[in-house]
Motif scaffolding. Structure first.
Motif, mmCIF file in Angstrom:
data_model
loop_
_atom_site.group_PDB
_atom_site.id
_atom_site.type_symbol
_atom_site.label_atom_id
_atom_site.label_comp_id
_atom_site.label_asym_id
_atom_site.label_seq_id
_atom_site.Cartn_x
_atom_site.Cartn_y
_atom_site.Cartn_z
ATOM 1 N N GLN A 168 57.784 9.805 53.606
ATOM 2 C CA GLN A 168 58.471 10.429 52.489
ATOM 3 C C GLN A 168 58.133 11.908 52.426
ATOM 4 O O GLN A 168 57.176 12.382 53.049
ATOM 5 C CB GLN A 168 58.083 9.754 51.172
ATOM 6 C CG GLN A 168 56.635 9.984 50.769
ATOM 7 C CD GLN A 168 56.285 9.329 49.436
ATOM 8 O OE1 GLN A 168 57.025 8.533 48.914
ATOM 9 N NE2 GLN A 168 55.131 9.684 48.886
ATOM 10 N N THR B 66 57.447 14.797 49.398
ATOM 11 C CA THR B 66 57.170 14.947 47.973
ATOM 12 C C THR B 66 57.430 16.383 47.575
ATOM 13 O O THR B 66 56.871 17.319 48.163
ATOM 14 C CB THR B 66 55.716 14.575 47.655
ATOM 15 O OG1 THR B 66 55.463 13.230 48.079
ATOM 16 C CG2 THR B 66 55.455 14.683 46.161
ATOM 17 N N GLY C 297 64.427 7.096 46.086
ATOM 18 C CA GLY C 297 63.160 7.725 45.729
ATOM 19 C C GLY C 297 62.845 7.569 44.253
ATOM 20 O O GLY C 297 63.378 6.706 43.567
ATOM 21 N N ARG D 174 59.770 12.162 44.795
ATOM 22 C CA ARG D 174 59.453 11.592 46.106
ATOM 23 C C ARG D 174 60.728 11.013 46.712
ATOM 24 O O ARG D 174 61.389 10.174 46.099
ATOM 25 C CB ARG D 174 58.387 10.506 45.980
ATOM 26 C CG ARG D 174 57.059 11.030 45.460
ATOM 27 C CD ARG D 174 56.037 9.920 45.268
ATOM 28 N NE ARG D 174 54.753 10.431 44.817
ATOM 29 C CZ ARG D 174 54.450 10.665 43.550
ATOM 30 N NH1 ARG D 174 55.361 10.407 42.615
ATOM 31 N NH2 ARG D 174 53.278 11.163 43.212
#
Length: 398
Positions: free
Chosen positions: A336, A338, A369, A386
């Motif tokens: 991911q 952020t 997300g 995220r």
């Protein structure tokens, strides 16, 4: 042309015709077939009597109501046929009416009605044949096979009708689901366009308002800077108009010649440095972009979402936070990315329930997300979003 396609219109007209007319014609045809052996009697047959003709008619006339009252028609024919056979005036060579009612009950009747009628006719044929003179063994097989064939055809018709009904129901369900999917897709597209237009207009107007408010002061003190300020306002307006044209292009239909209107590329993570510089140059807000980790590929909609959430967070800072500094952080992980936007403004005084922050959460959720908003560790306000990378997006949706 195939045999099936040639007779398809005939079959369609037959199925859509008046049931009473069809059943009346069928009853007349059965009565005619029953009467043939009276019109052309075999040697040794009993002579035709009016009692025999009435019993023969009783095996055909009830067929007019075979679909409206199948059981009543079947009972009437079931009584008249053995009565005609036992009356010997003359006995029927072929049980046309019996085969029709067996077919009808097998196709339309309840299970117990079908079984009872089939068993009754089989027993009735055997018992009736015992009372006939000069009976031959093949006659048993002939009559029983005729009844069994009629019953089997009725079962096939019932199965075919059930199968056709199921297909029609499935087609209707699919049509309803398709309409629901289309409506849902349209609603999602309207929501996406609304979020894009909100983000573009809110960001551009906020920058232009800040510049316009500072314009009169700068004009008197620093004409050259005032000229740059007005250039920034014009540039911001042109950029907003360009992005709006791109969004509205989605709503335009294709041209008559089939050519689709060309559209500019959507903003992405790569455009974030330019966005941060634009905010700093336009508003005087000290803005910093920090990147950690190794950048990874994102899907196209996630690229747009990342840009828009940063844009909206900075817009909220400019409009509401009264901050002097804002930091945008991109932290790339294996699964991911952020995005953290922090300012040193008024903190929770920023409208947490505003449309902009709601749009940030919706964008994050649409990409699989999540988004969090609240006070920063050192005061001010913080937005943390995220988003999954391209390889992990499918797993994010579960």
């Amino acid at each position: 042309m195939s045999f099936r396609s040639a007779f398809a219109p005939v079959v369609v007209r037959w199925r859509t015709a008046n049931p009473y007319a069809l059943d009346t014609a069928l009853a007349a045809l059965v009565l005619f077939a029953v009467s043939l052996q009276w019109m052309f009697p075999d040697e040794g047959d009993d002579p035709l009597t009016w009692h025999g003709w009435l019993l023969g008619a009783a095996t055909a006339v009830p067929l007019i109501w075979r679909r409206r009252a199948p059981c009543a028609a079947a009972y009437a024919v079931s009584v008249a046929t053995p009565a005609q056979a036992l009356h010997h005036a003359p006995p029927p060579d072929v049980m046309y009416g019996g085969m029709v009612v067996l077919y009808t009950l097998a196709a339309l009747g309840k299970p117990w009605q079908r079984r009872m009628m089939l068993a009754g006719w089989v027993i009735g044929v055997v018992v009736t044949m015992q009372h006939q003179s000069d009976k031959q063994p093949f006659e048993y097989a002939f009559h029983l096979m005729g009844l069994g064939g009629a019953y089997a055809l009725g079962v096939l018709a019932r199965v075919q009708r059930a199968y056709t009904t199921e297909l029609e129901d499935r087609a209707r369900r699919l049509e309803r689901e398709r309409a629901a999917d289309t409506a849902r897709a349209r609603a999602e597209e309207r929501g996406r366009i609304a979020r894009d237009m909100h983000d573009i207009l809110a960001h551009a107007v906020s920058l232009m308002v800040v510049q316009a408010e500072a314009g009169p002061v700068v004009v008197r003190k620093d004409p050259e800077r005032a000229e740059a300020t007005f250039d920034t306002i014009a540039s911001t307006g042109r950029d907003a108009m360009s992005q709006l044209r791109r969004i509205l292009g989605v709503l335009k239909e294709e041209r008559p010649d089939g050519e689709v209107t060309a559209r500019l590329p959507q903003p992405s993570v790569a455009a974030l440095p330019r966005l941060v510089r634009q905010v700093q140059d336009s508003t005087g807000l000290r803005t910093e972009l920090r990147t950690t980790g190794e950048p990874r590929p994102l899907s196209s909609d996630t690229e747009v979402a990342a840009y828009r959430v940063v844009q909206e967070a900075l817009t909220n800072t400019v409009k509401h936070a009264r901050a002097s500094r804002a930091v945008v952080e991109l932290d790339w992980a294996e699964d991911q990315v952020t995005l953290t936007m922090t300012d040193d403004g008024r903190g929770p005084a920023t409208p947490v329930g505003g449309h902009g922050l709601i749009g940030i959460r919706e964008r994050a959720a649409a990409c699989g997300g999540s988004a969090e908003t609240g006070s920063g560790p050192d005061g001010g306000f913080r937005v943390v979003v995220r988003l999954p990378v391209a390889a992990d997006r499918e797993g994010a949706f579960g």
